[in-house]
Motif scaffolding. Structure first.
Motif, PDB file in Angstrom:
ATOM      1  N   SER A 165       0.679  -1.239  -0.013  1.00  0.00           N
ATOM      2  CA  SER A 165      -0.029   0.136   0.118  1.00  0.00           C
ATOM      3  C   SER A 165       0.804   1.318  -0.052  1.00  0.00           C
ATOM      4  O   SER A 165       0.581   2.292   0.553  1.00  0.00           O
ATOM      5  N   ASN A 166       1.914   1.115  -0.577  1.00  0.00           N
ATOM      6  CA  ASN A 166       3.031   2.169  -0.386  1.00  0.00           C
ATOM      7  C   ASN A 166       2.557   3.531  -1.875  1.00  0.00           C
ATOM      8  O   ASN A 166       2.376   2.758  -3.002  1.00  0.00           O
ATOM      9  N   GLY A 167       2.075   4.505  -1.103  1.00  0.00           N
ATOM     10  CA  GLY A 167       1.608   5.717  -2.304  1.00  0.00           C
ATOM     11  C   GLY A 167       0.183   6.057  -2.081  1.00  0.00           C
ATOM     12  O   GLY A 167      -0.477   5.114  -1.437  1.00  0.00           O
ATOM     13  N   ALA A 168       0.015   7.166  -2.242  1.00  0.00           N
ATOM     14  CA  ALA A 168      -1.402   7.555  -2.149  1.00  0.00           C
ATOM     15  C   ALA A 168      -2.505   7.043  -2.938  1.00  0.00           C
ATOM     16  O   ALA A 168      -3.706   7.052  -2.508  1.00  0.00           O
ATOM     17  N   ARG A 169      -1.919   6.590  -4.271  1.00  0.00           N
ATOM     18  CA  ARG A 169      -2.956   5.910  -5.148  1.00  0.00           C
ATOM     19  C   ARG A 169      -2.885   4.677  -5.093  1.00  0.00           C
ATOM     20  O   ARG A 169      -3.288   3.743  -5.825  1.00  0.00           O
ATOM     21  N   SER A 170      -2.006   3.710  -4.019  1.00  0.00           N
ATOM     22  CA  SER A 170      -2.055   2.383  -3.922  1.00  0.00           C
ATOM     23  C   SER A 170      -3.407   1.777  -3.817  1.00  0.00           C
ATOM     24  O   SER A 170      -3.255   0.591  -4.710  1.00  0.00           O
ATOM     25  N   ALA A 171      -4.474   2.165  -3.292  1.00  0.00           N
ATOM     26  CA  ALA A 171      -5.730   1.376  -3.175  1.00  0.00           C
ATOM     27  C   ALA A 171      -6.487   1.172  -4.825  1.00  0.00           C
ATOM     28  O   ALA A 171      -6.839   0.345  -4.962  1.00  0.00           O
ATOM     29  N   PHE A 172      -5.908   2.253  -5.810  1.00  0.00           N
ATOM     30  CA  PHE A 172      -6.448   2.185  -7.117  1.00  0.00           C
ATOM     31  C   PHE A 172      -5.446   1.362  -7.864  1.00  0.00           C
ATOM     32  O   PHE A 172      -5.698   1.222  -8.995  1.00  0.00           O
ATOM     33  N   LEU A 173      -4.463   0.897  -7.230  1.00  0.00           N
ATOM     34  CA  LEU A 173      -3.476   0.350  -8.284  1.00  0.00           C
ATOM     35  C   LEU A 173      -3.617  -1.257  -8.162  1.00  0.00           C
ATOM     36  O   LEU A 173      -3.088  -2.010  -8.672  1.00  0.00           O
ATOM     37  N   ARG A 174      -4.468  -1.526  -6.809  1.00  0.00           N
ATOM     38  CA  ARG A 174      -4.336  -2.953  -6.534  1.00  0.00           C
ATOM     39  C   ARG A 174      -5.642  -3.586  -7.406  1.00  0.00           C
ATOM     40  O   ARG A 174      -6.319  -2.976  -7.823  1.00  0.00           O
ATOM     41  N   PRO A 175      -5.043  -4.711  -8.164  1.00  0.00           N
ATOM     42  CA  PRO A 175      -6.024  -5.353  -9.224  1.00  0.00           C
ATOM     43  C   PRO A 175      -7.446  -5.361  -8.784  1.00  0.00           C
ATOM     44  O   PRO A 175      -7.917  -5.839  -7.375  1.00  0.00           O
ATOM     45  N   ALA A 176      -8.542  -5.053  -9.527  1.00  0.00           N
ATOM     46  CA  ALA A 176      -9.806  -4.926  -9.082  1.00  0.00           C
ATOM     47  C   ALA A 176     -10.332  -6.609  -9.232  1.00  0.00           C
ATOM     48  O   ALA A 176      -9.680  -7.302  -9.741  1.00  0.00           O
ATOM     49  N   ASN A 177     -11.559  -6.684  -8.587  1.00  0.00           N
ATOM     50  CA  ASN A 177     -12.226  -7.845  -8.476  1.00  0.00           C
ATOM     51  C   ASN A 177     -12.671  -8.669  -9.489  1.00  0.00           C
ATOM     52  O   ASN A 177     -12.632  -9.809 -10.047  1.00  0.00           O
ATOM     53  N   ARG A 178     -13.245  -7.477 -10.621  1.00  0.00           N
ATOM     54  CA  ARG A 178     -13.551  -8.197 -11.630  1.00  0.00           C
ATOM     55  C   ARG A 178     -12.620  -7.452 -12.916  1.00  0.00           C
ATOM     56  O   ARG A 178     -12.297  -6.443 -12.903  1.00  0.00           O
ATOM     57  N   SER A 179     -12.190  -8.436 -13.601  1.00  0.00           N
ATOM     58  CA  SER A 179     -10.940  -8.203 -14.422  1.00  0.00           C
ATOM     59  C   SER A 179     -11.592  -7.800 -15.886  1.00  0.00           C
ATOM     60  O   SER A 179     -12.889  -7.740 -16.086  1.00  0.00           O
ATOM     61  N   PRO A 180     -10.616  -7.318 -16.544  1.00  0.00           N
ATOM     62  CA  PRO A 180     -11.078  -6.794 -17.951  1.00  0.00           C
ATOM     63  C   PRO A 180     -11.722  -7.771 -18.974  1.00  0.00           C
ATOM     64  O   PRO A 180     -12.340  -7.575 -19.880  1.00  0.00           O
ATOM     65  N   ILE A 181     -11.375  -9.027 -18.427  1.00  0.00           N
ATOM     66  CA  ILE A 181     -11.674 -10.214 -19.254  1.00  0.00           C
ATOM     67  C   ILE A 181     -13.088 -10.761 -18.829  1.00  0.00           C
ATOM     68  O   ILE A 181     -13.337 -11.132 -17.587  1.00  0.00           O
ATOM     69  N   PRO A 182     -14.230 -10.744 -19.494  1.00  0.00           N
ATOM     70  CA  PRO A 182     -15.467 -11.049 -19.360  1.00  0.00           C
ATOM     71  C   PRO A 182     -15.593 -12.609 -18.497  1.00  0.00           C
ATOM     72  O   PRO A 182     -14.849 -13.518 -19.166  1.00  0.00           O
ATOM     73  N   GLY A 183     -16.117 -12.626 -17.499  1.00  0.00           N
ATOM     74  CA  GLY A 183     -16.145 -13.905 -16.694  1.00  0.00           C
ATOM     75  C   GLY A 183     -14.910 -14.277 -15.679  1.00  0.00           C
ATOM     76  O   GLY A 183     -15.067 -15.325 -15.216  1.00  0.00           O
ATOM     77  N   LEU A 184     -13.880 -13.598 -15.783  1.00  0.00           N
ATOM     78  CA  LEU A 184     -12.693 -13.758 -14.906  1.00  0.00           C
ATOM     79  C   LEU A 184     -12.965 -12.799 -13.626  1.00  0.00           C
ATOM     80  O   LEU A 184     -12.806 -11.549 -13.869  1.00  0.00           O
ATOM     81  N   PHE A 185     -12.683 -13.222 -12.460  1.00  0.00           N
ATOM     82  CA  PHE A 185     -12.768 -12.558 -11.356  1.00  0.00           C
ATOM     83  C   PHE A 185     -11.486 -12.713 -10.238  1.00  0.00           C
ATOM     84  O   PHE A 185     -11.000 -13.986 -10.279  1.00  0.00           O
ATOM     85  N   LEU A 186     -11.028 -11.901  -9.527  1.00  0.00           N
ATOM     86  CA  LEU A 186     -10.022 -12.148  -8.536  1.00  0.00           C
ATOM     87  C   LEU A 186     -10.365 -12.037  -7.272  1.00  0.00           C
ATOM     88  O   LEU A 186     -11.237 -11.059  -6.815  1.00  0.00           O
ATOM     89  N   VAL A 187      -9.829 -12.848  -6.321  1.00  0.00           N
ATOM     90  CA  VAL A 187     -10.291 -12.861  -4.959  1.00  0.00           C
ATOM     91  C   VAL A 187      -9.021 -13.137  -4.201  1.00  0.00           C
ATOM     92  O   VAL A 187      -7.833 -13.648  -4.773  1.00  0.00           O
ATOM     93  N   GLY A 188      -8.978 -12.740  -2.883  1.00  0.00           N
ATOM     94  CA  GLY A 188      -7.551 -12.894  -2.041  1.00  0.00           C
ATOM     95  C   GLY A 188      -6.913 -11.610  -1.949  1.00  0.00           C
ATOM     96  O   GLY A 188      -7.223 -10.399  -2.183  1.00  0.00           O
ATOM     97  N   GLY A 189      -5.738 -11.917  -1.139  1.00  0.00           N
ATOM     98  CA  GLY A 189      -4.950 -10.784  -0.601  1.00  0.00           C
ATOM     99  C   GLY A 189      -4.253  -9.794  -1.715  1.00  0.00           C
ATOM    100  O   GLY A 189      -3.848  -8.741  -1.215  1.00  0.00           O
ATOM    101  N   SER A 190      -4.127 -10.344  -2.770  1.00  0.00           N
ATOM    102  CA  SER A 190      -3.445  -9.615  -3.874  1.00  0.00           C
ATOM    103  C   SER A 190      -4.362  -8.604  -4.812  1.00  0.00           C
ATOM    104  O   SER A 190      -3.851  -7.955  -5.383  1.00  0.00           O
ATOM    105  N   SER A 191      -5.626  -8.773  -4.562  1.00  0.00           N
ATOM    106  CA  SER A 191      -6.631  -8.072  -5.052  1.00  0.00           C
ATOM    107  C   SER A 191      -7.322  -7.150  -4.216  1.00  0.00           C
ATOM    108  O   SER A 191      -7.132  -7.074  -2.942  1.00  0.00           O
ATOM    109  N   HIS A 192      -8.209  -6.278  -4.555  1.00  0.00           N
ATOM    110  CA  HIS A 192      -9.205  -5.392  -4.087  1.00  0.00           C
ATOM    111  C   HIS A 192      -9.820  -6.284  -2.759  1.00  0.00           C
ATOM    112  O   HIS A 192     -10.483  -7.398  -3.232  1.00  0.00           O
TER     113      HIS A 192
END
Length: 499
Positions: A450-477
């Protein structure tokens, strides 16, 4: 009903699988290791037992919600015991302090007793500010999927709210505004490491971490926190979820939407939805190496990786008088530690093992984790740079791990906890071992920091750019740690339902 594949049986993947199974989906979990749990593991040897990941549960409401949404309440499956004190701290000034587990007022009283009334008043004022930040950020930044710039714009509509969250201010900077005692500032700095971050660069919003710990309590599960993962696994299985271990995934198939996965064995499993519970960097660089993963890689490349950890599991004869469940031994120079870990300051570009580290010890007084009442099982952790032989630290260098373990034991002895003559055996786990065991890049515990003021917006989103692909866990939002990983699973289950 959708065919869903969950890649990775860490806590995020298991939690998402349980929620999705309870919603009636056909869910299969694929785990590359021989056992489930990911970083929430257990090691047993000669009657000793060690949690190899988290040793403290905060914000248990997240998992109470999971169990209620999937069946019987959490307390019917697991016993949650409040830890008091939450932790014992030893500072370089010589101060020793127990932080009680009886609410924010109790923490302020402890500081007053240790350093005088002003210290207690300072902490009360800081906690009040942290509570305000929590109220403003909990829903849009923790319990909901990020919606890009629009999430930030929603906060920006009220200038008073922006001033409260202070996105331009670091956690260290916020501490300086409220806390005059160096021990209190050092105490606050440590909470940045809960997200694998540097307090000098991590945002002031991380003040919510001590707020949560002190407001909602610190909890332990007798027998070890690994049982949380086991209970969620049982809950997932009860809803028909299939779990296949020793099944590494070689590629996520998408053209342009998700079609399934290909295993390293060559087997192809079709799916309507894929939920990735592996580190986001591994997903986008290794499992989506083509153009379909390019957008995700751009996000990853902008973020600073989190720190890792050097771990010793110590089997000890005898008992330690007055030993608490958690003990933290602070160094003389905390900034030097962060410079070594992140390759900054005097260590610019050259991360290295910390010469004078903070030492964290988890030593539960738990009969289930020792052979008898005359022994102790200690988990010892120090912050460490990632494994990066090409441009940084090579934790596989000959004799490095053993010599560094000896150094840490010597440091512990100098700080008042000498266990060298009581040591029956030890197991060492370096960042390189963590990378091999969990496929986290370099053994980074939390993916990105979380280093940096924009760090929350640099963390990968739970909904990926690929339809049908989602991210879960500590390295995503929304990030790492047991509460946030559980929240990410709730977000993903909701997103899949709306997909």
């Amino acid at each position: 009903m959708a065919r869903i594949i969950v890649v990775g049986a860490g806590l995020g993947g298991l939690s998402a699988a349980a929620r999705l199974g309870a919603l009636g989906h056909q869910v299969t979990v694929l785990e590359q290791a021989a056992q489930v749990g990911g970083k929430l593991g257990l090691l047993r040897r000669d009657g000793f037992g060690f949690d190899t990941g988290p040793s403290l549960l905060t914000l248990p409401a997240v998992y109470r919600d999971l169990f209620l949404k999937t069946g019987k309440p959490l307390e019917t499956e697991l016993e949650l015991v409040p830890l008091d004190p939450t932790c014992h701290y030893r500072f370089p000034s010589g101060l020793e302090l127990d932080i009680p587990n009886d609410g924010p007022a109790g923490v302020s009283r402890a500081w007053s007793a240790a350093l005088g009334a002003k210290a207690g008043q300072d902490w009360t004022a800081f906690h009040r500010r942290a509570a305000q930040i929590w109220d403003l950020t909990r829903d849009p930044f923790l319990e909901s999927p990020l919606n890009g710039v629009r999430t930030l714009l929603g906060l920006a509509r009220n200038p008073a709210d922006v001033r409260t969250v202070a996105p331009w201010l670091s956690l260290r900077g916020l501490g300086r505004k409220y806390l005059s005692a160096p021990e209190q500032r050092m105490f606050l700095d440590r909470y940045a490491t809960y997200t694998g971050s540097d307090p000098r660069r991590a945002p002031a919003a991380l003040a919510t971490i001590p707020f949560v710990e002190h407001s909602f309590g610190a909890w332990y599960i007798p027998g070890g926190l690994w049982q949380l993962g086991a209970a969620i696994t049982d809950r997932a299985l009860s809803h028909g979820v299939k779990i296949r271990t020793s099944e590494p995934v070689a590629k996520v198939l998408a053209d342009p939407k998700v079609e399934g996965v290909r295993l390293e064995s060559g087997e192809v499993l079709p799916a309507d939805v894929v939920v990735s519970g592996v580190e986001a960097a591994h997903l986008y660089r290794d499992l989506l190496p083509g153009p379909e993963g390019r957008g995700g890689r751009r996000v990853i490349d902008k973020a600073a990786p989190s720190l890792s950890g050097f771990v010793m599991l110590l089997a000890l004869r005898g008992r330690t008088p007055g030993l608490r469940h958690h003990t933290v031994l602070f160094p003389g120079d905390y900034d030097a530690e962060f410079d070594h870990v992140f390759g900054t300051g005097a260590q610019a570009g050259t991360p290295a093992p910390v010469t004078d580290p903070t030492v964290y010890i988890s030593a539960p007084d738990d009969p289930q984790l020792r052979p008898d009442n005359d022994h102790e099982a200690w988990f010892v952790l120090v912050n460490a740079p990632r494994h990066d032989p090409a441009t940084g630290m090579n934790w596989d260098a000959p004799d490095l791990a053993e010599s560094y373990a000896t150094k840490i034991l010597d440091i512990m002895a100098r700080r008042g906890l000498d266990v060298r003559e009581r040591l029956l055996w030890k197991e060492i786990r370096t960042p390189a071992d963590l990378e091999r065991d969990t496929r986290s890049t370099g053994g980074a515990i939390y993916g990105s920091s979380s280093n940096g003021a924009r760090s929350a917006f640099l963390r990968p989103a739970n909904r990926s750019p690929i339809p049908g692909l989602f991210l879960v866990g500590g390295s995503s939002h929304p990030g790492g740690g047991l509460p946030l990983v559980g929240l990410s699973a709730a977000i993903v289950a909701d997103l899949v339902g709306k997909a």
